[in-house]
Design a protein around this motif. Structure first.
Motif, mmCIF file in Angstrom:
data_model
loop_
_atom_site.group_PDB
_atom_site.id
_atom_site.type_symbol
_atom_site.label_atom_id
_atom_site.label_comp_id
_atom_site.label_asym_id
_atom_site.label_seq_id
_atom_site.Cartn_x
_atom_site.Cartn_y
_atom_site.Cartn_z
ATOM 1 N N ASN A 135 -0.341 8.756 -4.677
ATOM 2 C CA ASN A 135 -0.924 8.829 -3.583
ATOM 3 C C ASN A 135 -1.690 7.578 -3.167
ATOM 4 O O ASN A 135 -1.719 7.145 -1.990
ATOM 5 N N LEU A 136 -2.278 6.950 -4.113
ATOM 6 C CA LEU A 136 -2.959 5.742 -4.067
ATOM 7 C C LEU A 136 -2.157 4.640 -3.649
ATOM 8 O O LEU A 136 -2.236 3.865 -2.639
ATOM 9 N N ARG A 137 -0.805 4.623 -4.238
ATOM 10 C CA ARG A 137 0.298 3.657 -3.579
ATOM 11 C C ARG A 137 0.733 4.204 -2.321
ATOM 12 O O ARG A 137 1.154 3.059 -1.580
ATOM 13 N N PHE A 138 0.503 5.268 -1.657
ATOM 14 C CA PHE A 138 0.983 5.514 -0.544
ATOM 15 C C PHE A 138 0.106 5.111 0.499
ATOM 16 O O PHE A 138 0.099 4.718 1.807
ATOM 17 N N VAL A 139 -1.295 5.021 0.101
ATOM 18 C CA VAL A 139 -2.439 4.565 1.213
ATOM 19 C C VAL A 139 -2.558 3.251 1.163
ATOM 20 O O VAL A 139 -3.399 2.618 1.842
ATOM 21 N N GLU A 140 -2.242 2.469 0.019
ATOM 22 C CA GLU A 140 -2.739 1.099 -0.405
ATOM 23 C C GLU A 140 -2.186 0.130 0.817
ATOM 24 O O GLU A 140 -3.085 -0.579 1.021
ATOM 25 N N PRO A 141 -0.978 0.241 1.560
ATOM 26 C CA PRO A 141 -0.667 -0.749 2.419
ATOM 27 C C PRO A 141 -1.775 -0.553 3.725
ATOM 28 O O PRO A 141 -2.089 -1.523 4.298
ATOM 29 N N PHE A 142 -2.168 0.666 4.008
ATOM 30 C CA PHE A 142 -3.283 0.811 5.114
ATOM 31 C C PHE A 142 -4.453 0.060 4.800
ATOM 32 O O PHE A 142 -5.251 -0.281 5.610
ATOM 33 N N CYS A 143 -4.837 -0.206 3.553
ATOM 34 C CA CYS A 143 -6.051 -0.727 3.269
ATOM 35 C C CYS A 143 -5.931 -2.163 3.892
ATOM 36 O O CYS A 143 -6.932 -2.656 4.518
ATOM 37 N N GLY A 144 -4.697 -2.936 3.381
ATOM 38 C CA GLY A 144 -4.809 -4.207 3.873
ATOM 39 C C GLY A 144 -4.661 -4.414 5.462
ATOM 40 O O GLY A 144 -5.198 -5.181 6.035
ATOM 41 N N ILE A 145 -3.961 -3.578 6.144
ATOM 42 C CA ILE A 145 -3.767 -3.614 7.594
ATOM 43 C C ILE A 145 -5.036 -3.383 8.108
ATOM 44 O O ILE A 145 -5.453 -3.837 9.157
ATOM 45 N N ALA A 146 -6.036 -2.583 7.608
ATOM 46 C CA ALA A 146 -7.375 -2.129 8.231
ATOM 47 C C ALA A 146 -8.279 -3.460 8.243
ATOM 48 O O ALA A 146 -9.149 -3.552 8.972
ATOM 49 N N ALA A 147 -8.114 -4.152 7.235
ATOM 50 C CA ALA A 147 -8.964 -5.233 6.882
ATOM 51 C C ALA A 147 -8.507 -6.375 7.673
ATOM 52 O O ALA A 147 -9.356 -7.368 8.059
ATOM 53 N N ARG A 148 -7.238 -6.685 7.954
ATOM 54 C CA ARG A 148 -6.788 -7.818 8.770
ATOM 55 C C ARG A 148 -6.601 -7.588 10.030
ATOM 56 O O ARG A 148 -6.440 -8.583 10.734
ATOM 57 N N THR A 149 -6.365 -6.419 10.721
ATOM 58 C CA THR A 149 -5.922 -6.308 12.093
ATOM 59 C C THR A 149 -7.145 -6.764 13.004
ATOM 60 O O THR A 149 -8.205 -6.487 12.670
ATOM 61 N N THR A 150 -6.661 -6.984 14.130
ATOM 62 C CA THR A 150 -7.507 -7.514 15.252
ATOM 63 C C THR A 150 -7.455 -6.383 16.228
ATOM 64 O O THR A 150 -8.169 -6.632 17.361
ATOM 65 N N GLN A 168 -16.554 -6.741 12.373
ATOM 66 C CA GLN A 168 -16.298 -5.239 12.799
ATOM 67 C C GLN A 168 -15.697 -4.276 11.677
ATOM 68 O O GLN A 168 -15.875 -3.148 11.356
ATOM 69 N N ASN A 169 -14.480 -4.982 11.125
ATOM 70 C CA ASN A 169 -13.524 -4.417 10.260
ATOM 71 C C ASN A 169 -14.379 -4.150 8.938
ATOM 72 O O ASN A 169 -14.083 -2.608 8.412
ATOM 73 N N ARG A 170 -15.057 -4.845 8.658
ATOM 74 C CA ARG A 170 -15.805 -4.674 7.143
ATOM 75 C C ARG A 170 -16.745 -3.656 7.492
ATOM 76 O O ARG A 170 -17.076 -2.633 6.834
ATOM 77 N N LYS A 171 -17.572 -3.676 8.623
ATOM 78 C CA LYS A 171 -18.614 -2.735 8.644
ATOM 79 C C LYS A 171 -17.955 -1.269 8.725
ATOM 80 O O LYS A 171 -18.609 -0.358 8.311
ATOM 81 N N ARG A 172 -16.936 -1.169 9.259
ATOM 82 C CA ARG A 172 -16.324 0.124 9.554
ATOM 83 C C ARG A 172 -15.853 0.673 8.317
ATOM 84 O O ARG A 172 -16.095 1.851 7.974
ATOM 85 N N LEU A 173 -15.140 -0.182 7.522
ATOM 86 C CA LEU A 173 -14.792 0.203 6.214
ATOM 87 C C LEU A 173 -15.790 0.458 5.115
ATOM 88 O O LEU A 173 -15.631 1.225 4.269
ATOM 89 N N TYR A 174 -16.970 -0.343 5.399
ATOM 90 C CA TYR A 174 -17.947 -0.129 4.287
ATOM 91 C C TYR A 174 -18.579 1.391 4.403
ATOM 92 O O TYR A 174 -19.051 1.987 3.296
ATOM 93 N N LYS A 175 -18.671 1.674 5.581
ATOM 94 C CA LYS A 175 -19.101 3.141 5.813
ATOM 95 C C LYS A 175 -18.224 4.075 5.262
ATOM 96 O O LYS A 175 -18.561 5.325 4.601
ATOM 97 N N VAL A 176 -16.728 3.982 5.327
ATOM 98 C CA VAL A 176 -15.763 4.860 4.531
ATOM 99 C C VAL A 176 -16.038 4.460 2.975
ATOM 100 O O VAL A 176 -15.861 5.690 2.179
ATOM 101 N N ILE A 177 -16.220 3.250 2.634
ATOM 102 C CA ILE A 177 -16.315 3.254 1.198
ATOM 103 C C ILE A 177 -17.500 3.942 0.548
ATOM 104 O O ILE A 177 -17.297 4.531 -0.468
ATOM 105 N N ARG A 178 -18.637 3.974 1.231
ATOM 106 C CA ARG A 178 -19.882 4.662 0.668
ATOM 107 C C ARG A 178 -19.593 6.285 0.576
ATOM 108 O O ARG A 178 -19.977 6.899 -0.079
#
Length: 445
Positions: free
Chosen positions: A190-205, A313-323
């Motif tokens: 399951n981690l392998r399935f969601v791993e590509p979305f991590c990179g896209i969420a961090a790089r997308t504008t 803005q991506n970092r701020k949004r992802l840090y909330k999910v990480i917590r």
């Protein structure tokens, strides 16, 4: 091509798939399946990219022409299952690629009344593509190829996919993955399935893509955490029950009577269909849920979100999910929610909440309309006229001399206006001087 030349079979099938008669379209779909099986069985066979684009254009308008919800569901399932007619993984990959390219190309021409049927078609094609990977044993290479295809065609920065396709894909991805592989996939898969979305969420504008990924993928994982834990506890309890049952069978002796043995062998009584017990069991059963290693997901998200090139803005949004994921890894549910409440909110669904919100808005509007009608009924009629607020001055009994400002009787003199012209003032002064000169001789005589 001359007038007497025969059209290629792909074009002929596409024309029949887009026909006006439903019988013609259904027959063309059946012939297309047989044609795909026959052509891909040969070692030198297969379809080119352009040929599959022509076939998908015919299938697109075949779905376009279909009316009635049940028939649309049946046709969408039949079209999606065409992927299993291809005999090789490469042919299936090309079939899926041309499908998403066709949807992206034709999306702008879909009217509002036909959106739902194509949303349904995208969901079914995604479901069948995951089933194709499942039939090959969830191979790591197959998973990578499928995810690379989906992300490059839909979510990549250079992709021309409209927002409707992106949003719907991200909304239904985890749902379809749960339906297909929740009972088999491990936390690492399951981690392998969601791993590509991590990179896209961090790089997308694109803020819309960022919102849909965090809401449709990672926050959905957080919301399903109570259900996943309950599912895991049920599995452990079932395994313990099986172990205890096997141990009890070994310890039991064979001195029981045959009648008692038959009674013991009888299956447990099942409640009749439609009974309150059966209805309660159906409501409580939620099915298997995807299992995740929340700490591993949080670490992967932190690795891509903490890079220097990640937008703020991506970092701020992802840090909330990480917590939130770190809290789950530590055994703390977000917002101190109990599993029952989270399950109830998850089962309600977004559409139910939106429908309830619209109903409340209509009720509020109707109440405001009733209040306005009551106010209009209680207010006086403006046509009848109203009494003047000011008090009228009493009229005199008869004509009489008017009293001036200083108590003198007679007509009131006009006060000198401050804005009087200088020439008029000089003329008045000269007239008064002339009168005084005329009076002087009379007084002396």
């Amino acid at each position: 091509m001359g007038p007497g030349a025969q059209l290629p079979p792909e074009i002929q099938l596409a024309q029949r798939l887009a026909g006006n008669e439903q019988v013609t379209r259904d027959r063309a779909v059946r012939k297309l399946r047989k044609y795909i099986v026959a052509r891909t069985q040969r070692a030198t066979g297969g379809f080119t990219h352009d040929e599959l684009l022509k076939i998908w254009k015919g299938l697109f308008y075949c779905m376009w022409m279909q009316d009635k919800l049940l028939l649309q569901e049946e046709l969408g399932r039949t079209i999606a299952q065409l992927i299993h007619a291809f005999q090789t993984a490469e042919a299936q990959h090309l079939f899926l690629q041309t499908f998403w390219q066709t949807m992206i190309r034709e999306w702008a021409g879909i009217d509002r009344l036909r959106l739902d049927k194509f949303y349904l078609l995208m969901r079914m094609v995604l479901n069948e593509s995951l089933k194709a990977v499942k039939m090959r044993g969830w191979g790591e290479r197959d998973i990578e190829q499928l995810l690379e295809l989906l992300t490059s065609e839909i979510l990549h920065e250079d992709s021309q996919a409209p927002n409707g396709v992106k949003s719907h894909f991200l909304e239904v991805f985890l749902e379809e993955l749960t339906k297909v592989g929740a009972a088999e996939l491990t936390a690492d898969q399951n981690l392998r399935f969601v791993e590509p979305f991590c990179g896209i969420a961090a790089r997308t504008t694109d803020s819309l893509v960022l919102h849909n990924i965090t809401r449709g993928i990672f926050e959905t994982i957080v919301e399903q955490a109570p259900l996943a834990i309950e599912d895991l506890m049920r599995e452990l309890a079932a395994q313990e029950g099986e172990d205890e049952g096997s141990g009890g069978d070994q310890e039991s002796d064979g001195d029981e009577s045959s009648e008692g043995g038959r009674e013991h062998a009888l299956p447990p009584r099942e409640p009749p269909a439609g009974s309150p017990e059966q209805v309660g069991d159906d409501e409580d059963s939620t099915g298997p849920v995807l299992q995740f290693d929340y700490e591993a997901v949080a670490n992967r998200l932190f690795a891509v979100a903490s890079q220097p090139g990640t937008p703020s803005q991506n970092r701020k949004r992802l840090y909330k999910v990480i917590r939130k994921l770190q809290d789950l890894a530590g055994g703390h549910f977000p917002e101190d929610e109990v599993p029952e409440k989270a399950c109830r909110r998850l089962l309600e669904g977004r559409r139910v909440r939106k429908a309830k919100r619209r109903w409340l808005q209509r009720q509020a509007q109707s109440q405001r309309g009733e209040v306005r009608e009551e106010t209009a009924a209680l207010s006086p009629d403006p046509s009848l006229g109203g009494e003047r607020k000011g008090r009228r001055r009493p009229e005199r009994a008869g004509p009489g001399p008017r009293t001036g400002a200083r108590g003198r009787k007679g007509p009131r003199r006009r006060s000198r206006q401050p804005g009087r012209a200088p020439a008029a003032q000089a003329t008045a002064a000269g007239a008064q001087e002339l009168k005084r000169k005329k009076k002087r001789p009379l007084e002396s005589g």
